[in-house]
Design an enzyme around this catalytic site. Structure first.
Site, PDB file in Angstrom:
ATOM      1  N   LYS A  47     107.488  47.782 -23.269  1.00  0.00           N
ATOM      2  CA  LYS A  47     107.347  48.780 -22.269  1.00  0.00           C
ATOM      3  C   LYS A  47     108.081  48.609 -21.097  1.00  0.00           C
ATOM      4  O   LYS A  47     108.602  49.691 -20.502  1.00  0.00           O
ATOM      5  CB  LYS A  47     105.823  49.331 -22.056  1.00  0.00           C
ATOM      6  CG  LYS A  47     104.976  49.580 -23.003  1.00  0.00           C
ATOM      7  CD  LYS A  47     103.675  49.874 -22.714  1.00  0.00           C
ATOM      8  CE  LYS A  47     102.665  50.169 -23.884  1.00  0.00           C
ATOM      9  NZ  LYS A  47     101.343  50.190 -23.480  1.00  0.00           N
ATOM     10  N   ASN A  68     106.387  53.978 -22.764  1.00  0.00           N
ATOM     11  CA  ASN A  68     105.671  53.926 -24.016  1.00  0.00           C
ATOM     12  C   ASN A  68     106.050  55.247 -25.011  1.00  0.00           C
ATOM     13  O   ASN A  68     105.789  55.103 -26.006  1.00  0.00           O
ATOM     14  CB  ASN A  68     104.246  54.131 -23.676  1.00  0.00           C
ATOM     15  CG  ASN A  68     103.666  55.479 -23.546  1.00  0.00           C
ATOM     16  OD1 ASN A  68     104.044  56.194 -22.685  1.00  0.00           O
ATOM     17  ND2 ASN A  68     102.538  55.870 -24.214  1.00  0.00           N
TER      18      ASN A  68
END
Ligand code: ATR
Length: 275
Positions: A47, A68
């Site tokens: 991420k 994400n």
């Protein structure tokens, strides 16, 4: 969850899981772009890295510091960038845009699943890693009254509290346990994933019965040792399944431009995760 949601929307799409080592993440995103994938979700440990590897960083990812969800876009007949999933036929170059749907999901899940309004609440946050940081920033932006941050590595809790104080002066943020009752205890550490994990909270330092609601971002097992202790003390409890649902539903909305069928997705998720 995603395949159930896509089927309910009548989309002939498939959601597949691919295991990618961090050293190949850039190539994986470029490969998906070349193949005209509609989008991607990324999870641990990608991420933060992905911020460097997407062509554009959307405001949500810039604000909360992590990606994400990736949306692949191309230009429509008027020359405007549009998600590939919303274009009849992609023409010309494709770009990757990194978004963050995790941060909004935690606020929504606290509200829906714990039935506690984050705005004005006092929150004890356990953890100071990537997930905790995104949650802390988003909750500060939502207007919580206070954030107390406790982490195994104390220095990281102090850094995060300092960052909140700099960016959100109206929010009281400090590293350590509060000496008052609080509305929400939020576990954003990974402790609880394994049965022999220690509790992420030292019950001697902060009695759990001083908390209205306990939220654990861990969703498997459904009742973590922290949630079991909280339930026994009479607190309201929720696990991270709602957060998982809403980050996924928000991603599906970004890709498709349609309202996600959250009830269908929740049923599929509960069946898959908890049986
Ligand atoms: P994520 O992206 O999921 O947040 P991370 O950035 O690696 O992952 O953060 C993991 C968090 O869980 C950290 O706050 C970590 O504490 P440290 O900063 O001290 O490493 C916390 N954590 C992991 N395992 C833990 C354990 N067994 N007990 C307490 N905290 C733990």
């Amino acid at each position: 969850m995603q395949n159930a949601g896509m089927a309910a929307l009548g989309l002939d799409w498939r959601y597949v899981a691919c295991d990618v080592p961090p050293t190949r993440l850039r190539e994986a995103i470029e490969g998906a772009k070349a193949m005209h994938f509609v989008g991607l979700n990324l999870t641990v440990p990608h991420k933060l890295l992905a911020m460097e590897f997407v062509d554009e960083v959307a405001p949500s990812a810039r604000e909360w510091g992590a990606v994400n969800t990736v949306v692949f876009e191309s230009r429509d007949a008027e020359g405007q960038w549009r998600p590939l999933g919303q274009l009849e036929k992609p023409e010309g170059p494709v770009r990757s845009v990194g978004h963050n749907t995790d941060a909004d999901a935690i606020v929504r899940s606290l509200r829906d699943d714990l039935a506690i309004e984050p705005r004005g609440a006092r929150i004890l946050l356990l953890g100071a890693g990537g997930a905790a940081r995104a949650a802390a920033l988003r909750l500060a932006d939502e207007g919580v009254a206070g954030l107390w941050i406790v982490n195994r590595t104390q220095a990281k809790a102090e850094d995060l509290a300092g960052e909140i104080n700099d960016r959100f002066p109206a929010v009281h943020a400090e590293a350590g346990y509060p000496d008052e009752s609080i509305e929400i205890l939020l576990n954003a550490t990974s402790a609880g994933l394994r049965p022999d994990d220690p509790l992420p909270l030292d019950l001697g330092m902060y009695p759990i019965n001083r908390v209205d609601g306990v939220y654990d971002m861990v969703y498997r097992p459904a009742v973590t040792p922290l949630l079991a202790a909280a339930r026994a003390a009479g607190c309201r409890v929720a696990n991270g399944l709602g957060m998982l649902l809403h980050q996924g539903a928000d991603a599906l909305e970004l890709w498709s431009g349609k309202a996600a069928p959250r009830d269908v997705m929740r049923a599929a998720l509960e069946h898959e995760v908890h049986g």
